[in-house]
Write an enzyme that holds these catalytic residues in place. Sequence first.
Site, PDB file in Angstrom:
ATOM      1  CB  SER A  75      -0.848   0.074   1.049  1.00 54.97           C
ATOM      2  OG  SER A  75      -1.670  -1.069   1.173  1.00 54.97           O
ATOM      3  CB  CYS A 325     -10.026  -4.592   0.770  1.00 53.78           C
ATOM      4  SG  CYS A 325      -8.500  -5.164   0.571  1.00 53.78           S
TER       5      CYS A 325
HETATM    6  C1  LIG Z   1      -2.095  -7.349  -0.798  1.00 54.86           C
HETATM    7  C2  LIG Z   1      -1.978  -6.160  -2.015  1.00 54.86           C
HETATM    8  C3  LIG Z   1      -1.649  -5.060  -1.848  1.00 54.86           C
HETATM    9  C4  LIG Z   1      -1.195  -4.363  -0.479  1.00 54.86           C
HETATM   10  O1  LIG Z   1       0.009  -4.634   0.044  1.00 54.86           O
HETATM   11  P1  LIG Z   1       0.103  -4.408   1.687  1.00 54.86           P
HETATM   12  O2  LIG Z   1       1.519  -4.906   1.888  1.00 54.86           O
HETATM   13  O3  LIG Z   1      -0.839  -5.447   2.564  1.00 54.86           O
HETATM   14  O4  LIG Z   1      -0.235  -3.049   1.951  1.00 54.86           O
HETATM   15  C5  LIG Z   1      -1.268  -4.174  -3.013  1.00 54.86           C
HETATM   16  N1  LIG Z   1      -1.708  -4.639  -4.120  1.00 54.86           N
HETATM   17  C6  LIG Z   1      -2.009  -5.990  -4.297  1.00 54.86           C
HETATM   18  C7  LIG Z   1      -2.391  -6.325  -5.801  1.00 54.86           C
HETATM   19  C8  LIG Z   1      -2.205  -6.670  -3.090  1.00 54.86           C
HETATM   20  O5  LIG Z   1      -2.633  -8.013  -3.396  1.00 54.86           O
END
Ligand SMILES: *Cc1c(COP(=O)(O)O)cnc(C)c1O
Length: 384
Positions: A75, A325
């Site tokens: 993120s 989510c």
């Molecule tokens: C899980 C995910 C994220 C977020 O990653 P985090 O490390 O949990 O913040 C972003 N993009 C995709 C495609 C994901 O699957």
Amino acid sequence: MSERKRIYLDNSATTMVAKEVVEKMLPYYTERYGNPSSLHSFGGEVKEDFKKAREILAESINAAPAEIIMTSGGSESNNLAIKGVAYSYKKKGNHIITSKIEHPSVLRTCEALEKEGFKVTYLGVDKEGFVSLEELEKAIGKNTILVSIMHANNEVGTIQDLDSIGELCRKRKVLLHSDTVQSYTKVPLDVKKTSIDLISMNSHKIHGPKGVGALYVRQGVKLKRLIDGGGQERRMRAGTENVPGVIGFAKAVELARPEHITEMARLRDKLIEGILREVPKTRLNGPKENRLCNNANISFSYIEGEALLAKLDMDGIAVSSGSACSALTLEPSHVLMALRLPREALAAPLRFSLSRYTSESEVDYTIERVKKAVSELRRISPLK
Ligand SMILES: *Cc1c(COP(=O)(O)O)cnc(C)c1O
């Protein structure tokens, strides 16, 4: 009492941290706990190890270590890439292009920028989740500064053709960013071969610790930092380095092997074929070709996804309805909506995501339990 069988098929949400990764990390909490910025030996030894970890990450995509910025996860990497480029290049233009099936950390970031006056085009996708190159080309205008298209989709596993997208962006002189959190170590990517400028990666989807990620930034690309403070990460991201986390992340990258990809794909196909064969009125969502090796997304007609998820959970099988989510909203996911699936397919889509630890017997057991659970739910279903 016999131990209850537990099968984890939600590896797109997060993964088990590999034992080797934990072992590698532990000394960095207890003995080698120095701050890499310190000038004494405690700092010095850690600084060396941290440097090595960065090199491993860089090498995994054929980049230079100086092109890797460590972050707190996917993120943050997505936020830093998109906002960082938007703020740095706003004199050149204010237009960003992305797709409708991106992760919320891309979509909400783009929406936040829209509130600040940036213009964003959200490209639609075809029934399998692919972005159209022609539509992308048409969308690029003289104000376009950035294209952000994810490598592999987290819900339906569609792998985009980044080579062609990159070529187009290079030709039209716009930067390309890709969220590769799902594809990292599963679909090879080489920054010397693919024209790509920014790449988001994370650790907890590849058997590393949570709260660690990285952003590749091609040399020469300007990025406004989001976190001000000390001079860490070449002044691009302040804050004392997450040394154990980054060391663990690098170990997770080292443990990933091409053989795992082939084996996951084999079990994925077995799971998909088994469910589609054994359970009537089911359909596979997402592509048949160019599909992420660990993703199966299947819709079950006449029942509710949450009910099936709960029933499987009682059998010890963990899967996901939509993505983590959106699991709380009970709305059809934005990804499946963008695929324009028939109504009945939107009701009960389940995502089964495998890992290299998934076994053949777990796949067999899952097929059997899904068959049983669906037939029980359909017997009492008012939807049919
Ligand atoms: C899980 C995910 C994220 C977020 O990653 P985090 O490390 O949990 O913040 C972003 N993009 C995709 C495609 C994901 O699957």
